[in-house]
Structures are given as structure tokens and as C-alpha cells.
Design a protein around this motif. Structure first.
Motif, PDB file in Angstrom:
ATOM      1  N   GLU A   1     -23.604 -23.029  -2.516  1.00  0.00           N
ATOM      2  CA  GLU A   1     -24.464 -24.067  -3.096  1.00  0.00           C
ATOM      3  C   GLU A   1     -25.267 -24.765  -1.998  1.00  0.00           C
ATOM      4  OE1 GLU A   1     -22.034 -26.709  -5.320  1.00  0.00           O
ATOM      5  OE2 GLU A   1     -21.586 -25.268  -6.919  1.00  0.00           O
ATOM      6  N   GLU A   2     -24.600 -25.053  -0.881  1.00  0.00           N
ATOM      7  CA  GLU A   2     -25.282 -25.711   0.241  1.00  0.00           C
ATOM      8  C   GLU A   2     -26.359 -24.796   0.824  1.00  0.00           C
ATOM      9  OE1 GLU A   2     -22.175 -26.729   2.929  1.00  0.00           O
ATOM     10  OE2 GLU A   2     -21.285 -28.240   1.606  1.00  0.00           O
TER      11      GLU A   2
ATOM     12  N   ALA B   1     -29.311 -24.839  -1.452  1.00  0.00           N
ATOM     13  CA  ALA B   1     -30.061 -26.091  -1.299  1.00  0.00           C
ATOM     14  C   ALA B   1     -30.886 -26.073  -0.012  1.00  0.00           C
ATOM     15  CB  ALA B   1     -29.092 -27.273  -1.299  1.00  0.00           C
TER      16      ALA B   1
ATOM     17  N   LYS C   1     -33.827 -23.749  -0.419  1.00  0.00           N
ATOM     18  CA  LYS C   1     -34.844 -24.401  -1.246  1.00  0.00           C
ATOM     19  C   LYS C   1     -35.623 -25.416  -0.413  1.00  0.00           C
ATOM     20  CE  LYS C   1     -35.440 -27.231  -5.384  1.00  0.00           C
ATOM     21  NZ  LYS C   1     -34.765 -27.975  -6.477  1.00  0.00           N
ATOM     22  N   ALA C   2     -34.885 -26.193   0.398  1.00  0.00           N
ATOM     23  CA  ALA C   2     -35.536 -27.185   1.262  1.00  0.00           C
ATOM     24  C   ALA C   2     -36.449 -26.503   2.277  1.00  0.00           C
ATOM     25  CB  ALA C   2     -34.478 -28.026   1.973  1.00  0.00           C
TER      26      ALA C   2
ATOM     27  N   LYS D   1     -32.239 -26.456   9.888  1.00  0.00           N
ATOM     28  CA  LYS D   1     -31.798 -25.927   8.593  1.00  0.00           C
ATOM     29  C   LYS D   1     -31.522 -24.422   8.678  1.00  0.00           C
ATOM     30  CE  LYS D   1     -33.571 -29.188   5.158  1.00  0.00           C
ATOM     31  NZ  LYS D   1     -33.542 -30.374   6.003  1.00  0.00           N
TER      32      LYS D   1
END
Length: 344
Positions: free
Chosen positions: A131-132, A135, A138-139, A246
């Protein structure tokens, strides 16, 4: 007459001995029959029946059934004692196997629970990481999209600035040339144009205002461009740092998630192996329980019954042995009396 009396006495004594022996034999048979009824023992009931038959048959034939009856009881005693020994050995075997199997069952069950806890914990962590990662990706996508928009806007702003700057500089240069020409013209000593000095001054003043506006506008345009460029460079640098952070975070999380998934697969395989071992233990335990755990009669009840049966058989033997001993003593005493009468 005395001799006849002695023989008669011996005959009566022998008859009494036979009668007492018969009573003892029937008493022993009755004792075993009663014991068979209390213990619900088919073996003892059959023994009692065989003893009774032996006594009656011997009575008809005029034989002494003592040895045969004693042999029947002794055989049954030995048989029951052997069964008791086998039962005790079986009890020891069952206790050992049941204890070991239940211990293995508990160990394997605990091991499966621990492995299941590990699998659940690692699976949950892997799901969180996925999930992380989603995310973060996506970021990163939004960051790339935002940077692309900034790049496009910066390119457009730069084009507009370059064009407008060139136009402004060209216009400013034209104004400066006009001012120079006019200033030089009106500065000549020739007064042929003196009548136009007032109008010329107004034109020069107007051009000077326009020059000032153009200069100010060009300065503001340049300042705006420099500010936009600085903001663009700053945000682009921040985006690059954020992107690198990221991407590195995604890399580590993907690695951790992959390792967790691998460990989950291995642990699940280990759990399957332990489950197979537990299934084998449970299957064996069920077999042992069916073999060792009596449904109708417990080992303790069976042991108590066998103890009672053995005690009853020994009591029957005691009765027979005592009667045999008493009979032998009486017979010996009677024969001595006969001898005394015969010598007299």
C-alpha cells in the motif's frame, strides 16, 4: 467282632471323608459360580460348570475329582494371571504411547500456531508495504506530472519574456535615437526653427516619459523573469530531491516486501510440513485411543475385577486344599485305629 467294627468304622469314615470332600468341591464350584455372576465373567461361569460336571461324573464313577477340579482352578488361575500381566503390560504401553502422542500433539499444535502467527504478521506487513509503495508511486506520478507542467509553463514564460524583451529593447532604442536626434536638432545655434522650440520641447518631454516607462517596464519584466526562473529552479530542485527520496523509499520497500513474501512462502511450506506431522500424530493417537481407552470398562475396573477373580480362585483352592489336608489326617487317624484293633 472288633475287627468287623473297625472296618465298619473305616468305611463310615471314608464315606464321611468322601462326603466332606464332595461338599468342599461343590462349595468351591458354588464360590466360583457366584464370583462369575458378580464379575459377569463367562470364563468363570464356564469353569464352575466344568467343575460341577467333573464332580458329578466322578461321583457316578466312584472317582475322586479333587485333582481334576484343582487342575481346572489352577489352569484358570494361571490363565487369569497371564491375562493380568498382559493387561498391565498393555496398560504401560498405552500410558506411554498416549502420553508421548499427546505431548507431540501439543508440541506440533504450538509450532503451527507460532508459524501461523509469523505468517499473519509478515503477510500483514507485506500488505502495508505494498500500500505504501502504491502511494509512493502515485505521488511520484503526480510529481512528474507537476514537474512537466512547470517545465511547459517555464518554457512558455521564457519565450514570452524573450520576445517582449526584444520588443521593449528595440522600442527603447528607437526612443533613445529619436531623443538624440531631436535634442541635437533643437540645440543648434540656427534659430530658423526657434518658432518651434516650444513644440519640440513638448515632444522631447513626451519621449523622455515614454523612455522612462519603457525602461521601467523592461526592468520589471526582467525582474519578473528572474523571479520566475528562481522559483522554477528552487521548486525543480526540491522536486528532484523529493523524487530521489521517494524512489529510494520505493526501492527499499519493494525489497522488504519481496523478502517478506519469500519468507511467508517458506514459512507456509514449513507449516504445511508440521501440519502433515500433526495429522500423522492425530491419526496414530486416534488409533491408540481406540485400542487403549476402553469404552465399556476402564483399566481400573478391569484390574479390580481380575483381582477379585484371582482372589476367588485362590479361595476356592484354599478350601479344597484344607479339605484335602483334613481328609488325609482323618483317614490316617482312622487307619491307625484299625491297626490297633487288628493287633488286639
Amino acid at each position: 467282632d472288633d475287627l468287623s467294627y473297625s472296618f465298619l468304622q473305616v468305611a463310615r469314615t471314608e464315606a464321611r471323608i468322601t462326603s466332606r470332600a464332595g461338599l468342599a468341591q461343590f462349595e468351591a464350584a458354588r464360590c466360583i459360580r457366584d464370583l462369575a455372576g458378580k464379575a459377569h465373567s463367562t470364563q468363570l461361569a464356564q469353569l464352575a460348570a466344568r467343575m460341577t460336571s467333573a464332580i458329578r461324573a466322578s461321583s457316578r464313577l466312584g472317582e475322586d475329582p479333587f485333582l481334576k477340579i484343582k487342575g481346572l482352578i489352577q489352569d484358570m488361575l494361571e490363565k487369569l494371571e497371564k491375562e493380568a500381566e498382559e493387561d498391565a503390560a498393555k496398560k504401560g504401553f498405552c500410558d506411554k504411547e498416549l502420553a508421548e502422542s499427546n505431548e507431540k500433539k501439543a508440541d506440533k499444535t504450538n509450532e503451527i500456531e507460532k508459524l501461523s502467527t509469523q505468517v499473519d504478521k509478515m503477510s500483514s506487513r507485506s500488505a502495508e508495504l505494498k500500500e505504501e509503495i502504491a502511494a509512493l508511486e502515485k505521488a511520484l506520478g503526480e510529481l512528474a506530472s507537476g514537474q512537466a507542467g512547470m517545465d511547459k509553463l517555464r518554457f512558455e514564460e521564457k519565450e514570452i519574456y524573450t520576445k517582449n524583451k526584444a520588443d521593449m529593447e528595440q522600442g527603447l532604442d528607437g526612443i533613445k535615437i529619436a531623443l538624440k536626434v531631436l535634442s541635437e536638432y533643437y540645440a543648434k545655434a540656427d534659430k530658423a526653427h526657434s518658432s518651434a522650440d516650444g513644440a519640440g520641447g513638448s515632444i522631447i518631454g513626451l519621449l523622455e516619459v515614454v523612455e522612462s516607462d519603457f525602461t521601467k517596464g523592461l526592468a520589471e519584466m526582467t525582474a519578473t523573469e528572474e523571479s520566475s526562473l528562481s522559483a522554477y529552479d528552487t521548486e525543480t530542485k526540491e522536486n528532484e530531491i523529493e523524487k530521489a527520496t521517494k524512489e529510494q523509499d520505493v526501492k527499499y520497500k519493494v525489497k522488504e516486501s519481496t523478502e517478506l513474501d519469500k519468507t511467508v512462502a517458506e514459512t507456509t511450506s514449513d507449516r504445511s510440513g508440521v501440519q502433515a506431522e500433526l495429522d500423522a500424530v492425530l491419526e496414530y493417537l486416534q488409533k491408540i485411543e481406540e485400542e487403549c481407552i476402553a469404552k465399556a470398562e476402564t483399566y481400573e475396573d478391569r484390574k479390580a475385577r481380575m483381582v477379585a477373580e484371582l482372589a476367588g480362585l485362590k479361595e476356592a483352592l484354599r478350601v479344597l486344599n484344607e479339605e484335602s489336608t483334613d481328609g488325609a489326617l482323618i483317614q490316617t487317624a482312622s487307619l491307625r485305629g484299625v491297626r490297633r484293633h487288628s493287633h488286639a
